[in-house]
Design a protein around this motif. Structure first.
Motif, PDB file in Angstrom:
ATOM      1  N   GLY A  55       0.789  -1.228   0.000  1.00  0.00           N
ATOM      2  CA  GLY A  55       0.000   0.000   0.000  1.00  0.00           C
ATOM      3  C   GLY A  55       0.817   1.272   0.000  1.00  0.00           C
ATOM      4  N   ASN A  56       2.116   1.192   0.371  1.00  0.00           N
ATOM      5  CA  ASN A  56       2.940   2.404   0.470  1.00  0.00           C
ATOM      6  C   ASN A  56       4.313   2.157  -0.163  1.00  0.00           C
ATOM      7  OD1 ASN A  56       1.214   4.086   2.633  1.00  0.00           O
ATOM      8  ND2 ASN A  56       1.297   1.943   3.283  1.00  0.00           N
ATOM      9  N   PRO A  57       4.345   1.902  -1.444  1.00  0.00           N
ATOM     10  CA  PRO A  57       5.628   1.552  -2.090  1.00  0.00           C
ATOM     11  C   PRO A  57       6.677   2.665  -1.990  1.00  0.00           C
ATOM     12  CG  PRO A  57       3.927   2.006  -3.730  1.00  0.00           C
ATOM     13  CD  PRO A  57       3.237   1.932  -2.419  1.00  0.00           C
ATOM     14  N   ALA A  58       6.261   3.929  -2.067  1.00  0.00           N
ATOM     15  CA  ALA A  58       7.229   5.027  -2.006  1.00  0.00           C
ATOM     16  C   ALA A  58       7.874   5.106  -0.629  1.00  0.00           C
ATOM     17  CB  ALA A  58       6.535   6.348  -2.348  1.00  0.00           C
ATOM     18  N   VAL A  59       7.062   4.955   0.408  1.00  0.00           N
ATOM     19  CA  VAL A  59       7.592   4.993   1.772  1.00  0.00           C
ATOM     20  C   VAL A  59       8.516   3.803   2.010  1.00  0.00           C
ATOM     21  CG1 VAL A  59       6.986   4.957   4.224  1.00  0.00           C
ATOM     22  CG2 VAL A  59       5.550   6.210   2.602  1.00  0.00           C
ATOM     23  N   TRP A  60       8.119   2.642   1.495  1.00  0.00           N
ATOM     24  CA  TRP A  60       8.937   1.449   1.667  1.00  0.00           C
ATOM     25  C   TRP A  60      10.298   1.607   0.972  1.00  0.00           C
ATOM     26  CZ3 TRP A  60       8.764  -2.596   4.742  1.00  0.00           C
ATOM     27  CH2 TRP A  60       9.590  -3.690   4.470  1.00  0.00           C
ATOM     28  N   ALA A  66     -11.407   0.131  15.501  1.00  0.00           N
ATOM     29  CA  ALA A  66     -11.326   1.246  14.559  1.00  0.00           C
ATOM     30  C   ALA A  66     -11.368   0.699  13.132  1.00  0.00           C
ATOM     31  CB  ALA A  66     -10.045   2.045  14.794  1.00  0.00           C
ATOM     32  N   PHE A  67     -11.579   1.585  12.166  1.00  0.00           N
ATOM     33  CA  PHE A  67     -11.682   1.178  10.762  1.00  0.00           C
ATOM     34  C   PHE A  67     -10.320   1.340  10.093  1.00  0.00           C
ATOM     35  CE2 PHE A  67     -12.499   1.973   6.266  1.00  0.00           C
ATOM     36  CZ  PHE A  67     -13.359   0.914   5.955  1.00  0.00           C
ATOM     37  N   ILE A  68      -9.792   0.237   9.569  1.00  0.00           N
ATOM     38  CA  ILE A  68      -8.493   0.263   8.889  1.00  0.00           C
ATOM     39  C   ILE A  68      -8.732  -0.088   7.422  1.00  0.00           C
ATOM     40  CG2 ILE A  68      -6.177  -0.726   8.812  1.00  0.00           C
ATOM     41  CD1 ILE A  68      -6.502  -1.366  11.802  1.00  0.00           C
ATOM     42  N   PRO A  69      -8.588   0.885   6.507  1.00  0.00           N
ATOM     43  CA  PRO A  69      -8.938   0.654   5.095  1.00  0.00           C
ATOM     44  C   PRO A  69      -8.276  -0.556   4.470  1.00  0.00           C
ATOM     45  CG  PRO A  69      -8.579   2.984   5.493  1.00  0.00           C
ATOM     46  CD  PRO A  69      -8.182   2.274   6.754  1.00  0.00           C
ATOM     47  N   ALA A  70      -7.027  -0.861   4.825  1.00  0.00           N
ATOM     48  CA  ALA A  70      -6.309  -1.973   4.193  1.00  0.00           C
ATOM     49  C   ALA A  70      -6.909  -3.328   4.559  1.00  0.00           C
ATOM     50  CB  ALA A  70      -4.836  -1.928   4.579  1.00  0.00           C
ATOM     51  N   HIS A  71      -7.464  -3.452   5.755  1.00  0.00           N
ATOM     52  CA  HIS A  71      -8.069  -4.728   6.170  1.00  0.00           C
ATOM     53  C   HIS A  71      -9.191  -4.456   7.181  1.00  0.00           C
ATOM     54  CE1 HIS A  71      -5.734  -4.733  10.022  1.00  0.00           C
ATOM     55  NE2 HIS A  71      -4.931  -3.997   9.278  1.00  0.00           N
ATOM     56  N   ASN A 128      -8.467   5.559   0.007  1.00  0.00           N
ATOM     57  CA  ASN A 128      -7.173   5.213   0.625  1.00  0.00           C
ATOM     58  C   ASN A 128      -7.083   3.694   0.791  1.00  0.00           C
ATOM     59  OD1 ASN A 128      -6.162   8.101   1.671  1.00  0.00           O
ATOM     60  ND2 ASN A 128      -8.358   7.916   2.063  1.00  0.00           N
ATOM     61  N   PRO A 129      -7.030   2.949  -0.312  1.00  0.00           N
ATOM     62  CA  PRO A 129      -7.154   1.487  -0.227  1.00  0.00           C
ATOM     63  C   PRO A 129      -6.049   0.779   0.531  1.00  0.00           C
ATOM     64  CG  PRO A 129      -6.483   2.165  -2.433  1.00  0.00           C
ATOM     65  CD  PRO A 129      -6.856   3.410  -1.698  1.00  0.00           C
ATOM     66  N   GLY A 130      -4.857   1.339   0.560  1.00  0.00           N
ATOM     67  CA  GLY A 130      -3.748   0.636   1.212  1.00  0.00           C
ATOM     68  C   GLY A 130      -3.420   1.149   2.594  1.00  0.00           C
ATOM     69  N   SER A 131      -4.221   2.073   3.104  1.00  0.00           N
ATOM     70  CA  SER A 131      -3.880   2.703   4.372  1.00  0.00           C
ATOM     71  C   SER A 131      -4.054   1.741   5.543  1.00  0.00           C
ATOM     72  CB  SER A 131      -4.767   3.930   4.601  1.00  0.00           C
ATOM     73  OG  SER A 131      -4.535   4.481   5.875  1.00  0.00           O
ATOM     74  N   ILE A 132      -3.070   1.743   6.443  1.00  0.00           N
ATOM     75  CA  ILE A 132      -3.174   0.936   7.658  1.00  0.00           C
ATOM     76  C   ILE A 132      -3.380   1.827   8.882  1.00  0.00           C
ATOM     77  CG2 ILE A 132      -1.776  -0.949   6.746  1.00  0.00           C
ATOM     78  CD1 ILE A 132       0.574   0.181   8.401  1.00  0.00           C
ATOM     79  N   VAL A 133      -3.661   3.115   8.630  1.00  0.00           N
ATOM     80  CA  VAL A 133      -3.908   4.061   9.720  1.00  0.00           C
ATOM     81  C   VAL A 133      -5.353   3.905  10.202  1.00  0.00           C
ATOM     82  CG1 VAL A 133      -3.974   6.494  10.380  1.00  0.00           C
ATOM     83  CG2 VAL A 133      -2.236   5.673   8.767  1.00  0.00           C
ATOM     84  N   PRO A 134      -5.573   3.668  11.474  1.00  0.00           N
ATOM     85  CA  PRO A 134      -6.938   3.511  11.979  1.00  0.00           C
ATOM     86  C   PRO A 134      -7.748   4.793  11.810  1.00  0.00           C
ATOM     87  CG  PRO A 134      -5.337   2.709  13.580  1.00  0.00           C
ATOM     88  CD  PRO A 134      -4.571   3.450  12.540  1.00  0.00           C
ATOM     89  N   THR A 135      -8.986   4.637  11.376  1.00  0.00           N
ATOM     90  CA  THR A 135      -9.913   5.758  11.221  1.00  0.00           C
ATOM     91  C   THR A 135     -11.022   5.609  12.247  1.00  0.00           C
ATOM     92  OG1 THR A 135      -9.449   5.814   8.854  1.00  0.00           O
ATOM     93  CG2 THR A 135     -11.427   6.956   9.605  1.00  0.00           C
ATOM     94  N   VAL A 190      -7.092  14.043   9.223  1.00  0.00           N
ATOM     95  CA  VAL A 190      -8.550  14.160   9.158  1.00  0.00           C
ATOM     96  C   VAL A 190      -9.058  13.355   7.969  1.00  0.00           C
ATOM     97  CG1 VAL A 190     -10.505  15.740   8.896  1.00  0.00           C
ATOM     98  CG2 VAL A 190      -8.496  16.451  10.206  1.00  0.00           C
ATOM     99  N   ALA A 191     -10.093  12.565   8.177  1.00  0.00           N
ATOM    100  CA  ALA A 191     -10.638  11.716   7.107  1.00  0.00           C
ATOM    101  C   ALA A 191     -11.577  12.531   6.219  1.00  0.00           C
ATOM    102  CB  ALA A 191     -11.359  10.514   7.698  1.00  0.00           C
TER     103      ALA A 191
END
Length: 501
Positions: A77-82, A133-138, A199-206, A272-273
């Motif tokens: 989900g975050n190839p640039a950061v990786w 919480a809601f995590i978009p990636a899973h 934000n399909p690959g985000s692992i940040v809790p919403t 902010v979502a």
């Protein structure tokens, strides 16, 4: 900073028990989880970052299945950061990172990864954010509900609950205690899903109720577009304030535009979502249109009216039964006969207005809602009469009959709502320049502007308009000229002399 304080439709027919219950659940959930989340989050975030950095620097290391799945999701989900994390030339993240860069022993590196993986598994198992919480990636299925009841801080929950109260209470009164909670929970889930699509690959809790609340705002715009919202503007270092009124039809789209702009510019980096807000608002507006034109809203309104003002009148019972059966024309015929021969009945005219609305006969609907307003005024039920007036305006009505409009203005004056009274007097005078009510409205607006609002400039304008009115006013000329003199005297008293140097 702009803060909404209230709006014109705050009075409902019943207590908004569902809105109050939703707010209570939010507050209880916040009190039960906030401090635990604050205690868990620093350590959890630290372990996750260290796993990612170690895995990026040493991809040969093995991990537990849970940690491996976490790393794989993040990498995808975050190839640039990786890519930056894998670079040997990146900046040092913290003391741990600096220490691990000096370690070359594979056994020691694996031992550190095993320790981090074990900590990760334990922390994730106990983490409120990971479970609820809601995590978009899973996303977990339950998180589509639970994430709407978690909040990150006091300002977060206070803001959401205040907006929920402003928009939700009147919608509950409109839709009833079955449709409204279904709408609310479905809106929350759809807002989160929209955020996941953005934000399909985000692992940040919403977390937070803002997506569902945004849907209430979208529905409020559709249902009450012309409603005035009183706003407080705080500005300057000393927090100076200014109050003003704004119509929903431009204030709420402006808010939506700001959310779209923020989402496009900052994405999820702002914390902010924004796209959850946008998705919730759009879903709420579309759903409100569907409810209104499907007839479900009117069925709910009929049920509410039956509970708050039940009547055993046979004609109304008969018309209600025919409406339930879908025989709208027969129901209308029964009520037309009843209202023509019987003592005026608010229930009968209210039901008749609902039938005309379901048939999309707007002119007849306006006639019926005007009659309901007149009956409420006669019964001195001023709040109900103003709600009828709001329904009339929101359905496209522009000119309430002059006599009824004048009575509404006087009712507002009786409630000491002088701002609203003057505004409506002014509109009445412009709408009916040749009617006697126009002259009375101008004189009343001048009097209130002068004596209650301390606005001599406006008072002078109203009195001069009365003096130039097309309506014969010989009997009122003395009063009009007296008002002009008083306004001019007040204006001259406010002028400050300028000294010559």
């Amino acid at each position: 900073m702009l803060i909404p304080l209230r709006h014109e439709n705050m009075q409902g027919r019943r207590w908004p028990v569902i809105s109050i219950a939703i707010m209570a659940i939010n507050v209880l959930a916040f009190l039960g989880t906030h401090w635990q989340i604050e205690a868990q989050n620093p350590k959890r975030s630290e372990v996750r970052v260290h796993i990612l950095l170690l895995a990026a620097m040493h991809p040969e290391l093995s991990m537990s299945p849970d940690a491996q799945e976490f790393v794989t999701r993040f990498k995808k989900g975050n190839p640039a950061v990786w890519s930056r994390a894998s670079s040997p030339n990146r900046e040092v993240a913290d003391v741990w990172d600096a220490k691990m860069r000096l370690v070359e022993n594979p056994v020691e590196l694996q031992r550190e990864m095993d320790s981090l993986a074990q900590q990760y598994t334990e922390l994730e198992r106990d983490s409120i954010l990971e479970r609820y919480a809601f995590i978009p990636a899973h996303p977990q299925p339950i998180s589509y509900v639970t994430a709407n009841f978690l909040h990150g801080g006091w300002l977060h929950i206070i803001g959401n609950m205040w907006f929920l109260w402003l928009a939700g209470a009147i919608l509950e009164d409109t839709w009833g205690r079955v449709i409204y909670p279904v709408f609310y929970f479905l809106s929350g889930a759809m807002a989160l899903q929209f955020y996941a699509w953005a934000n399909p690959g985000s692992i940040v809790p919403t977390l937070g109720a803002s997506g569902a609340v945004a849907a209430l705002m979208g529905a409020f715009l559709v249902r009450y577009p012309k409603t005035k919202i009183e706003m407080l503007w705080l500005f300057g270092f000393g927090f100076r304030s200014y109050r003003f009124h704004a119509r929903a039809y431009w204030l709420l789209p402006l808010w939506l535009g700001m959310e779209i702009f923020s989402g496009a510019i900052f994405g999820s980096s702002s914390g902010v979502a924004h796209w959850a807000h946008v998705g919730g608002f759009v879903f709420g507006a579309v759903a409100a249109v569907g409810l209104r034109y499907s007839g479900l809203e009117h069925v709910a309104n009929q049920a509410i009216e039956a509970k708050v003002s039940w009547t055993a009148d046979p004609a109304i019972v008969q018309a209600t039964e025919k409406m339930d059966q879908g025989n709208l024309d027969e129901a209308i015929a029964v009520l037309q006969t009843h209202t023509a021969s019987a003592i005026a009945s608010v229930d009968a005219w209210t039901l008749l207005s609902q039938l005309y609305w379901r048939k999309n006969d707007i002119p007849k609907y306006h006639e019926a809602i005007i009659k309901v307003c007149q009956l409420h005024l006669k019964a001195q039920n001023v709040d109900a009469a103003w709600q009828d007036f709001g329904e009339y305006l929101n359905s496209g009505g522009e000119r309430m009959p002059a006599s009824t409009w004048l009575d509404l203005c006087r009712a507002a004056e009786g409630q000491q709502n002088f701002e609203r009274a003057v505004e409506e007097y002014d509109k009445l005078a412009q709408a009916y320049p040749k009617e006697r009510q126009s002259l009375l409205a101008l004189m009343a607006a001048g009097r209130l502007s002068q004596t209650k609002l301390n606005r001599p400039t406006e008072a002078l304008r109203f009195y001069k308009a009365a003096a130039n009115s097309l309506v014969p006013h010989v009997d009122w000329e003395m009063n009009i000229q007296g008002g002009i003199r008083e306004a001019e005297k007040a204006l001259s008293a406010t002028e400050t002399p300028v000294a010559n140097s």
